[in-house]
Design a protein around this motif. Structure first.
Motif, PDB file in Angstrom:
ATOM      1  N   ILE A 202       0.856  -1.202   0.000  1.00  0.00           N
ATOM      2  CA  ILE A 202       0.000   0.000   0.000  1.00  0.00           C
ATOM      3  C   ILE A 202       0.886   1.244   0.000  1.00  0.00           C
ATOM      4  CG2 ILE A 202      -1.874   1.261   1.132  1.00  0.00           C
ATOM      5  CD1 ILE A 202      -2.635  -1.284   2.594  1.00  0.00           C
ATOM      6  N   ASP A 203       0.739   2.048  -1.045  1.00  0.00           N
ATOM      7  CA  ASP A 203       1.510   3.287  -1.192  1.00  0.00           C
ATOM      8  C   ASP A 203       0.555   4.466  -1.032  1.00  0.00           C
ATOM      9  OD1 ASP A 203       2.946   5.493  -2.074  1.00  0.00           O
ATOM     10  OD2 ASP A 203       3.035   4.842  -4.181  1.00  0.00           O
ATOM     11  N   PHE A 204       0.698   5.201   0.083  1.00  0.00           N
ATOM     12  CA  PHE A 204      -0.115   6.402   0.282  1.00  0.00           C
ATOM     13  C   PHE A 204       0.615   7.585  -0.341  1.00  0.00           C
ATOM     14  CE2 PHE A 204      -1.567   3.672   3.761  1.00  0.00           C
ATOM     15  CZ  PHE A 204      -2.937   3.812   3.667  1.00  0.00           C
ATOM     16  N   GLY A 205       0.396   7.824  -1.629  1.00  0.00           N
ATOM     17  CA  GLY A 205       0.989   9.000  -2.275  1.00  0.00           C
ATOM     18  C   GLY A 205       0.097  10.204  -2.006  1.00  0.00           C
ATOM     19  N   ILE A 206       0.603  11.400  -2.345  1.00  0.00           N
ATOM     20  CA  ILE A 206      -0.231  12.591  -2.106  1.00  0.00           C
ATOM     21  C   ILE A 206      -1.382  12.645  -3.112  1.00  0.00           C
ATOM     22  CG2 ILE A 206      -0.234  15.128  -2.003  1.00  0.00           C
ATOM     23  CD1 ILE A 206       1.707  14.554   0.016  1.00  0.00           C
TER      24      ILE A 206
ATOM     25  N   ILE B 223       9.621  10.713  -9.530  1.00  0.00           N
ATOM     26  CA  ILE B 223       8.932  12.015  -9.474  1.00  0.00           C
ATOM     27  C   ILE B 223       7.438  11.768  -9.305  1.00  0.00           C
ATOM     28  CG2 ILE B 223       8.729  14.304 -10.529  1.00  0.00           C
ATOM     29  CD1 ILE B 223      11.040  13.547 -12.411  1.00  0.00           C
ATOM     30  N   GLY B 224       6.925  12.095  -8.132  1.00  0.00           N
ATOM     31  CA  GLY B 224       5.505  11.913  -7.843  1.00  0.00           C
ATOM     32  C   GLY B 224       4.743  13.183  -8.144  1.00  0.00           C
TER      33      GLY B 224
ATOM     34  N   SER C 273       4.335   4.191 -12.011  1.00  0.00           N
ATOM     35  CA  SER C 273       3.682   4.839 -10.867  1.00  0.00           C
ATOM     36  C   SER C 273       3.450   3.803  -9.761  1.00  0.00           C
ATOM     37  CB  SER C 273       2.362   5.500 -11.276  1.00  0.00           C
ATOM     38  OG  SER C 273       1.427   4.534 -11.660  1.00  0.00           O
ATOM     39  N   PHE C 274       3.647   2.520 -10.090  1.00  0.00           N
ATOM     40  CA  PHE C 274       3.441   1.465  -9.095  1.00  0.00           C
ATOM     41  C   PHE C 274       4.747   0.952  -8.477  1.00  0.00           C
ATOM     42  CE2 PHE C 274      -0.773  -0.543  -8.202  1.00  0.00           C
ATOM     43  CZ  PHE C 274      -1.537   0.553  -8.594  1.00  0.00           C
ATOM     44  N   SER C 275       5.836   1.660  -8.695  1.00  0.00           N
ATOM     45  CA  SER C 275       7.137   1.185  -8.168  1.00  0.00           C
ATOM     46  C   SER C 275       7.097   0.949  -6.664  1.00  0.00           C
ATOM     47  CB  SER C 275       8.243   2.208  -8.452  1.00  0.00           C
ATOM     48  OG  SER C 275       8.326   2.488  -9.804  1.00  0.00           O
TER      49      SER C 275
END
Ligand SMILES: Nc1ncnc2c1ncn2[C@@H]1O[C@H](COP(=O)(O)OP(=O)(O)OP(=O)(O)O)[C@@H](O)[C@H]1O
Ligand SMILES: [Mg+2]
Length: 365
Positions: free
Chosen positions: A15-19, A206-207, A347-349
């Motif tokens: 689980i990746d909580f990105g902004i 880069i997010g 984007s799923f790295s």
């Protein structure tokens, strides 16, 4: 780092909580390979545009928790799978310290002492882990020896505020998932894009609001820098200079037009120049310290890596081919998922790297 408890099933969730979004992936260990079972994304732009995005903001935390709960239900994720969660790179510290070789108990004290130099707050508020990554050979010359001729060791020190670890743990509460471990996303990115590959790599993730630059050598993160800027700044720059709404600018940015390699694109250069400048500093410091070294490959990662022309832009700026990293390269998936996987790209790295942590540990058992 930051272990909690161990499940024993062969399904692993990252689980990746990105902004800008929460990304979840479920992998299984099938025919001795990592297999994609399921994935999901929840867009969070509605939160970031309406509320303050900080981990200490209670209503923001509640919204994230609700968003994850509905995603977990939609994905029908099963209780018992091992679940791994990331903390943003900028929350933590990864550094290498050099010390004279010493006994294990002395070493713990010496590391605490060194850690104080990097961590301004009380060490009680910080979770720390460390490992010896290198014994510097005394034969290698004076560099590898202390003044009295003893050997040196290199220690990888990792630290993150306990309050951030607790925050990310709380975000999973109320779902049927149990967190096995929480780690800095830097390690997740390294695992999915480099893994066991030997050599030296530079990764630029880069997010939307943050950029994480990682130098990996022989499977170990040697340098890590975080920049407080990302794809969002590119959208703002396009919006301001073309005098169009943020929404239109976002759509433009994600379209087919190459903003990065034409002369009219100079308005977005400041954001990327910042990232290029920091990457150059990391590279030259590394190459200077390691005389005969070279960088074997450079990868872009994160949602902004999808931007048209970005590989060409970075290759030109860094004077070496820069390609988009592929976190899916170790994952098998059904044919009908091929198109979706291509779309998700790098984007799923983080999410994949997290799930692979569980899978790799399972394989070793
Ligand atoms: N096709 C595309 N072209 C250009 N930019 C894109 C494209 N698709 C997504 N992006 C950008 O990628 C960014 C989101 O990337 P990502 O999902 O890695 O961020 P995040 O993990 O949510 O954010 P952060 O890591 O900063 O917390 C957004 O700025 C978005 O505009
Ligand atoms: Mg991210």
């Amino acid at each position: 780092m930051f272990e909690f408890l161990n499940g024993n099933k062969n399904h692993f969730i990252g689980i990746d909580f990105g902004i800008s979004s929460i990304k979840v992936v479920e992998l299984s260990y099938k025919d001795q390979q990592a297999h994609l079972e399921n994935y999901g994304v929840v867009d969070l732009d509605w939160i970031s545009s309406t509320g303050q995005v900080t981990s200490s903001n209670a209503s923001y935390e509640q919204k994230l928790n609700d968003a994850l709960k509905s995603l977990v239900e939609k994905m029908n994720l099963k209780h018992g799978s091992q679940t791994f969660v990331s903390i943003p790179g900028f929350s933590g510290l990864i550094t290498i310290i050099e010390l004279p070789e010493m006994a294990q108990d002395e070493l713990a004290n010496a590391i605490q002492f060194e850690a104080h130099k990097y961590i301004p707050s009380s060490l009680d508020e910080v979770a720390m882990s460390w490992e010896i990554i290198e014994y510097v050979d005394a034969q290698a010359g004076s560099q590898g020896q202390t003044k009295d001729g003893g050997k040196k060791i290199k220690v990888l020190l990792v630290a993150a505020p306990k309050k951030d670890i607790e925050h990310y743990g709380r975000l999973v509460a109320g779902t049927n998932l149990q967190v096995s471990a929480i780690e800095l996303e830097t390690f997740s990115i390294e695992r999915s894009l480099v893994g066991e590959d030997s050599g030296t790599f530079l990764i630029i993730d880069i997010g939307s609001h943050a950029t994480n630059i990682i130098l990996v050598e022989k499977g170990v993160v040697r340098v890590n820098r975080n920049i407080d800027a990302g794809g969002n700044e590119i959208t703002i720059a396009i919006s301001d200079s073309m005098k169009i709404s943020r929404q239109r600018a976002e759509a433009f940015k994600c379209g087919e037009k190459d903003f990065l390699n034409t002369t009219e694109s100079s308005f977005i250069v400041p954001v990327l120049e910042l990232i290029v400048g920091e990457s150059r500093r990391i590279l030259s410091a590394y190459l200077e310290k390691n005389n005969n070294s070279k960088i074997d490959a450079m990868f872009l990662s994160g949602g902004t890596a999808k931007m048209k022309g970005i590989e060409q832009y970075f290759s030109r700026a860094l004077g070496q081919p820069v390609t988009i990293g592929n976190p899916w390269r170790r994952i098998t998936f059904d044919d009908n998922a091929k198109h979706l996987v291509e779309n998700l790209g790098a984007s799923f790295s983080v999410a994949i790297g997290l799930a692979l942590r569980g899978l790799d540990e399972h394989k070793r058992k």
